[in-house]
Design an enzyme around this catalytic site. Structure first.
Site, short mmCIF file in Angstrom:
data_model
loop_
_atom_site.label_atom_id
_atom_site.label_comp_id
_atom_site.label_asym_id
_atom_site.label_seq_id
_atom_site.Cartn_x
_atom_site.Cartn_y
_atom_site.Cartn_z
N CYS A 1 -8.46 -7.81 3.68
CA CYS A 1 -7.28 -7.47 4.49
C CYS A 1 -7.56 -7.81 5.96
CB CYS A 1 -6.94 -5.99 4.33
SG CYS A 1 -6.94 -5.47 2.60
N CYS B 1 -3.01 14.40 0.14
CA CYS B 1 -2.63 12.99 0.00
C CYS B 1 -3.91 12.18 -0.15
CB CYS B 1 -1.86 12.54 1.24
SG CYS B 1 -1.41 10.79 1.19
N ARG C 1 6.64 8.11 9.35
CA ARG C 1 5.47 8.53 10.16
C ARG C 1 5.12 7.49 11.22
NH1 ARG C 1 1.37 9.49 6.48
NH2 ARG C 1 2.56 11.34 5.97
N CYS D 1 -4.89 14.10 4.43
CA CYS D 1 -4.93 12.78 3.75
C CYS D 1 -6.36 12.27 3.70
CB CYS D 1 -4.09 11.77 4.50
SG CYS D 1 -2.43 12.31 4.83
N CYS E 1 -15.95 -2.48 2.16
CA CYS E 1 -14.92 -2.78 1.16
C CYS E 1 -14.92 -4.26 0.79
CB CYS E 1 -13.55 -2.36 1.70
SG CYS E 1 -12.23 -2.62 0.49
N CYS F 1 3.81 7.70 -0.82
CA CYS F 1 3.72 7.44 0.61
C CYS F 1 3.45 5.94 0.72
CB CYS F 1 2.57 8.25 1.22
SG CYS F 1 2.24 7.83 2.94
N CYS G 1 -8.24 -5.13 8.72
CA CYS G 1 -9.02 -3.92 8.42
C CYS G 1 -10.48 -3.97 8.87
CB CYS G 1 -8.97 -3.62 6.92
SG CYS G 1 -9.73 -2.01 6.57
N1 SAM Z 1 -8.37 0.91 0.66
C1 SAM Z 1 -7.12 1.52 0.45
C2 SAM Z 1 -5.96 0.57 0.57
O1 SAM Z 1 -6.13 -0.52 1.10
O2 SAM Z 1 -4.89 0.92 0.09
C3 SAM Z 1 -6.87 2.69 1.37
C4 SAM Z 1 -7.31 2.66 2.81
S1 SAM Z 1 -6.52 1.45 3.83
C5 SAM Z 1 -7.54 1.47 5.28
C6 SAM Z 1 -5.01 2.25 4.30
C7 SAM Z 1 -4.08 1.53 5.20
O3 SAM Z 1 -4.53 1.57 6.55
C8 SAM Z 1 -3.81 0.06 4.99
O4 SAM Z 1 -2.94 -0.19 3.95
C9 SAM Z 1 -3.18 -0.34 6.31
O5 SAM Z 1 -1.79 -0.19 6.26
C10 SAM Z 1 -3.78 0.66 7.30
N2 SAM Z 1 -4.65 -0.01 8.29
C11 SAM Z 1 -5.91 -0.46 8.09
N3 SAM Z 1 -6.40 -1.03 9.20
C12 SAM Z 1 -5.43 -0.95 10.14
C13 SAM Z 1 -5.34 -1.38 11.49
N4 SAM Z 1 -6.34 -2.02 12.10
N5 SAM Z 1 -4.20 -1.14 12.17
C14 SAM Z 1 -3.17 -0.50 11.56
N6 SAM Z 1 -3.20 -0.08 10.28
C15 SAM Z 1 -4.31 -0.30 9.58
FE1 SF4 Z 2 -10.40 -2.33 1.82
FE2 SF4 Z 2 -9.42 -2.02 4.26
FE3 SF4 Z 2 -8.16 -3.57 2.53
FE4 SF4 Z 2 -8.17 -0.89 2.14
S1 SF4 Z 2 -7.22 -2.00 3.83
S2 SF4 Z 2 -8.53 -2.50 0.61
S3 SF4 Z 2 -10.21 -0.43 2.97
S4 SF4 Z 2 -10.21 -3.94 3.38
#
Ligand code: SAM
Ligand code: SF4
Ligand code: DTB
Length: 329
Positions: A73, A144, A276, A113, A69, A204, A76
């Site tokens: 973030c 979802c 959740r 989901c 990606c 959500c 992530c």
């Molecule tokens: N890329 C899309 C987005 O960012 O909206 C969808 C997938 S993203 C992985 C979905 C959510 O997963 C993020 O908004 C975050 O809240 C959660 N998430 C990702 N990594 C995480 C982590 N290491 N611990 C807890 N929650 C996490």
């Molecule tokens: Fe990309 Fe992860 Fe951020 Fe979703 S949370 S936009 S998958 S870097």
């Protein structure tokens, strides 16, 4: 004993007749500051006004496009710029996803989901996503999707294909957001949530705690979620899973009581939402999970994997539900 602790928190309304809840972050913080037992009692009372306290909704998650990606973030493992060992996987084909959903349904999940590691999907991705959504929906599951930022018209296409919910988290308080993500703005998240709502999809939206934020910032996140109008139907509260290679790998873990408080405050301020108990549950002792259910959590991710990290296995969750006399919805 401080009697002021037991005073009711006033719900302010923007206009006398509107059903909109206008939570000041300070009022949400006052909930966090309540004595633990008072907070849990109040959360449980609110919970029982709107839900059967012995039933929990089960959602199974599948990563339909993994890693690589472009976003940054800080939590992530799927961001291309961090070296986390996550293997990239291009968009799965619809048949594979539908088969996984069938097994999830057999195991007792009511919602499936699908997660995509994108800043946002392209139109050609959407065409494949629509096929998988329609297939999952036809199994009799709620659907979802969480695919990132949506362009105009995309939410309508998703709705048309049979999507019930769109997950898009606000993640943290607006004032903390820039410390965690720099490749997009808080307003971009709100903008996508607006598009989702306008298309008639259920919302959500939740966040992550344990990212080094203050209690004020946790209250700020909950206030943002509670002030969405209408409120989200589903609110995932994630405890950070600190993944090696991400900037937050060494974040100070949140004390377990503070996590339970966050669930309770979400329950009180979002009384009709499914709250959740989301990421980080595998690392939580059963007793802590039981307190989260008591604090008003009434939904979990069910299945041994989240997107790239682990989740309690189905057998373990069945045993826990039996011990707590919980039934799936
Ligand atoms: N890329 C899309 C987005 O960012 O909206 C969808 C997938 S993203 C992985 C979905 C959510 O997963 C993020 O908004 C975050 O809240 C959660 N998430 C990702 N990594 C995480 C982590 N290491 N611990 C807890 N929650 C996490
Ligand atoms: Fe990309 Fe992860 Fe951020 Fe979703 S949370 S936009 S998958 S870097
Ligand atoms: C949400 O709030 N939590 C889920 C789901 N929505 C998409 C994702 C959790 C991801 C945890 C880290 C991982 O497994 O990669």
């Amino acid at each position: 004993m401080n009697a002021s602790h037991t005073q009711p928190i006033v719900i302010k309304r923007t206009t006398p007749h509107a059903m909109v809840q206008n939570w000041a972050a300070a009022d949400v913080l006052a909930l966090f500051d309540l004595p633990f037992n008072d907070l849990l009692f109040r959360a449980q009372q609110t919970h029982r006004l709107h839900f059967d306290a012995n039933r929990v909704q089960l959602s199974t998650l599948l990563s339909v496009k993994t890693g690589g990606c472009s976003e940054d973030c800080g939590y992530c493992p799927q961001a291309a710029r961090y070296h986390t060992g996550v293997e990239n996987q291009k968009l799965l084909c619809a048949d594979e996803v539908i088969e996984t959903a069938r097994i999830a349904k057999e195991n007792g999940a009511s919602r499936f989901c699908m997660g995509g590691a994108w800043r946002g999907p392209k139109q050609r991705d959407l065409d494949e996503l629509k096929k998988m959504i329609a297939g999952v929906k036809s199994l009799g599951l709620e659907t979802c999707g969480t695919f990132g930022m949506l362009k105009d018209g995309m939410a309508e296409q998703l709705k048309e294909s049979g999507l019930d919910y769109y997950n898009h988290n606000l993640d943290t308080a607006p004032e903390k957001y820039g410390d965690i993500v720099t490749t997009r703005e808080y307003d971009d998240r709100l903008d996508t949530l607006g598009k989702v709502r306008k298309a008639g999809l259920n919302v959500c939206s939740g966040g992550i705690v344990g990212m080094g934020e203050t209690r004020e910032e946790r209250a700020g996140l909950i206030a943002q979620l509670a002030n969405l109008d209408p409120q989200p139907e589903s609110v995932p509260i994630n405890n950070l899973v600190p993944v090696p290679g991400t900037p937050l790998e060494n974040a100070e873990p949140l004390d377990w009581t503070e996590f339970v408080r966050t669930i309770a405050v979400a329950r009180i301020t979002l009384p009709k939402a499914y709250v959740r108990l989301s990421a980080g549950r595998r690392e939580m002792p059963e007793a802590m999970q039981a307190l989260c259910f008591m604090a008003g959590a009434n939904s979990i991710f069910y299945g041994d994997k989240l997107l790239t990290t682990g989740n309690p296995d189905v057998e373990g969750d069945r045993r826990l539900f039996a011990k707590l006399d919980l039934a799936p919805l």
